[in-house]
Design a protein around this motif. Structure first.
Motif, short mmCIF file in Angstrom:
data_model
loop_
_atom_site.label_atom_id
_atom_site.label_comp_id
_atom_site.label_asym_id
_atom_site.label_seq_id
_atom_site.Cartn_x
_atom_site.Cartn_y
_atom_site.Cartn_z
N GLN A 111 0.74 -1.25 -0.06
CA GLN A 111 0.06 -0.16 0.20
C GLN A 111 0.61 1.68 -0.32
N ARG A 112 1.76 1.59 0.70
CA ARG A 112 2.69 2.29 1.16
C ARG A 112 3.27 2.91 -0.68
N TYR A 113 4.13 1.43 -1.02
CA TYR A 113 4.71 1.52 -2.27
C TYR A 113 3.75 2.29 -3.18
N ASN A 114 2.78 2.25 -3.30
CA ASN A 114 1.56 2.48 -4.26
C ASN A 114 1.46 3.83 -4.26
N ASP A 115 1.38 3.93 -2.58
CA ASP A 115 0.52 5.41 -2.76
C ASP A 115 2.53 6.56 -2.91
N LEU A 116 3.25 5.94 -2.62
CA LEU A 116 4.77 6.22 -3.32
C LEU A 116 4.57 7.06 -4.72
N VAL A 117 4.18 5.82 -4.76
CA VAL A 117 4.49 6.35 -6.73
C VAL A 117 2.96 6.91 -7.16
N ALA A 118 1.99 7.68 -6.77
CA ALA A 118 1.35 7.82 -7.05
C ALA A 118 1.16 9.37 -5.99
N HIS A 119 2.25 9.37 -5.27
CA HIS A 119 2.25 11.13 -4.75
C HIS A 119 3.16 11.56 -5.61
N ASP A 120 4.52 10.96 -6.28
CA ASP A 120 5.72 10.90 -6.17
C ASP A 120 6.21 12.35 -7.79
N PRO A 121 6.20 13.18 -8.22
CA PRO A 121 5.70 14.14 -8.89
C PRO A 121 7.07 13.81 -10.16
N ARG A 122 7.71 13.33 -10.08
CA ARG A 122 8.83 12.64 -10.78
C ARG A 122 8.22 11.09 -11.17
N LEU A 123 6.92 10.94 -11.60
CA LEU A 123 6.73 9.39 -11.96
C LEU A 123 5.22 9.67 -12.51
N GLU A 124 4.86 8.88 -13.33
CA GLU A 124 3.51 8.67 -14.54
C GLU A 124 3.54 7.28 -14.19
N ALA A 125 2.65 6.65 -13.10
CA ALA A 125 2.32 5.28 -13.71
C ALA A 125 1.11 4.38 -13.91
N VAL A 126 0.71 3.14 -13.80
CA VAL A 126 -0.24 2.98 -14.21
C VAL A 126 -0.11 1.35 -13.42
N ILE A 127 -1.50 0.77 -12.89
CA ILE A 127 -1.22 -0.29 -12.47
C ILE A 127 -1.96 -1.36 -12.88
N LEU A 128 -1.40 -2.49 -14.12
CA LEU A 128 -1.80 -3.34 -14.91
C LEU A 128 -2.57 -4.69 -14.19
N PHE A 129 -3.46 -4.60 -14.41
CA PHE A 129 -3.88 -6.24 -13.47
C PHE A 129 -3.39 -7.52 -14.51
N THR A 130 -2.92 -8.12 -13.47
CA THR A 130 -2.74 -9.77 -13.92
C THR A 130 -3.10 -10.84 -12.65
N ARG A 131 -3.27 -12.05 -13.16
CA ARG A 131 -3.03 -13.56 -12.46
C ARG A 131 -1.73 -13.26 -12.05
N ASN A 132 -1.64 -13.80 -10.50
CA ASN A 132 -0.44 -14.44 -9.86
C ASN A 132 -0.45 -16.00 -10.47
N ALA A 133 0.62 -15.95 -10.06
CA ALA A 133 0.66 -17.68 -9.91
C ALA A 133 0.09 -18.71 -8.84
N GLY A 134 -0.68 -18.15 -8.08
CA GLY A 134 -2.05 -18.82 -7.13
C GLY A 134 -3.34 -18.35 -7.86
N ASP A 135 -3.46 -17.81 -8.98
CA ASP A 135 -4.68 -17.03 -9.43
C ASP A 135 -4.54 -16.47 -9.22
N ASN A 136 -4.16 -15.25 -8.22
CA ASN A 136 -4.77 -14.60 -7.55
C ASN A 136 -4.80 -13.37 -8.24
N LEU A 137 -6.47 -12.23 -8.17
CA LEU A 137 -6.24 -11.59 -8.84
C LEU A 137 -4.85 -10.33 -8.56
N ASP A 138 -3.97 -9.74 -8.62
CA ASP A 138 -2.70 -9.04 -8.99
C ASP A 138 -2.19 -7.52 -9.90
#
Ligand code: DHB
Ligand code: MG
Length: 241
Positions: free
Chosen positions: A194-221
């Motif tokens: 959560q902290r990672y995502n908040d840091l990325v979202a707030h950092d003026p040096r970064l432009e970012a998005v999250i792409l949905f995946t299914r990880n190895a356990g077939d969980n939404l990631d």
């Protein structure tokens, strides 16, 4: 039969069927990668390799960005390293950091088998120690974070130090089967992501998005894809306050 908006939908097509359809056409692993999965399972490594489709996303990002110097944090058995190193141009290099000697040894064997030993180096030890030793080296064009989750915020800080404007900073597993939506998680890994995502979202040096995946356990990631801005003031109208 068609509707005015296109072909009739197949209501019974499941997400799993469609993911198999995509991976089967666009993201097939070769015999070396299939053998890597078998060997890693036999040796008791956790089955948390990048999925074939995520591997393809990684190789596309390497190719599209023209990255020549890649830093990976968390090698495991080397599957993601193989996907990314295959997309490097001639003369390109990938340095992968791995805490476990056993994982690194397995990965080196398969990197060699894949014919990539000339461009891939695996360095064993705690990543935070290895990262501190990289400040004198040329910057990296792409960093892929996929190691212990509790250090994700620290890895982001290092990634920002070791990259340049235009570089990509990627991080796997930033959705954690939806746990990132918890308001006060007890799990330290979830809190760190959560902290990672908040840091990325707030950092003026970064432009970012999250792409949905299914990880190895077939969980939404998800994979966080961030670009270091050439001009930190660009696009601030859409930034979080
Ligand atoms: C876990 C770690 C990963 O890197 C991943 O892709 C999936 C799961 C884990 O530690 O649970
Ligand atoms: Mg992962």
């Amino acid at each position: 039969m068609s509707t005015p908006h296109g072909p009739a939908t197949r209501a019974h097509a499941t997400e799993a069927d469609l993911l198999d359809y995509i991976a089967g056409r666009y993201a097939r692993e070769d015999s070396v990668q299939q053998e890597l999965r078998r060997a890693a399972l036999e040796q008791g490594l956790p089955p948390i390799h990048v999925s074939p489709t995520l591997g393809r996303i990684l190789s596309l990002l390497v190719g599209i960005s023209g990255a020549r110097r890649i830093l990976e944090i968390g090698t495991l058995a080397g599957n993601s390293a193989i996907w990314m190193a295959r997309a490097l141009p001639a003369g390109g290099t990938l340095l992968s950091l791995e805490r476990e000697e056993k994982h690194a040894a397995l990965a080196r064997g398969f990197i060699e088998k894949a014919g990539l030993a000339d461009r891939v180096t695996i360095r064993v030890g705690p990543a935070l120690d290895s990262l501190a030793a990289l400040t004198q080296e040329p910057s990296f064009d792409l960093v892929f974070i996929d190691a212990n989750k509790d250090d994700y915020p620290a890895y982001l800080e290092w990634a920002l130090r070791l990259t340049r404007p235009g570089s990509l900073i990627l991080a796997d597993n930033v959705i954690r089967n939806g746990a990132v939506l918890e308001t006060d998680p007890t799990d330290a890994d979830v809190r760190a992501v959560q902290r990672y995502n908040d840091l990325v979202a707030h950092d003026p040096r970064l432009e970012a998005v999250i792409l949905f995946t299914r990880n190895a356990g077939d969980n939404l990631d998800g994979i966080s894809v961030a670009r270091v801005r050439a001009n930190p003031s660009e696009d601030r109208a859409f930034a979080y306050e």
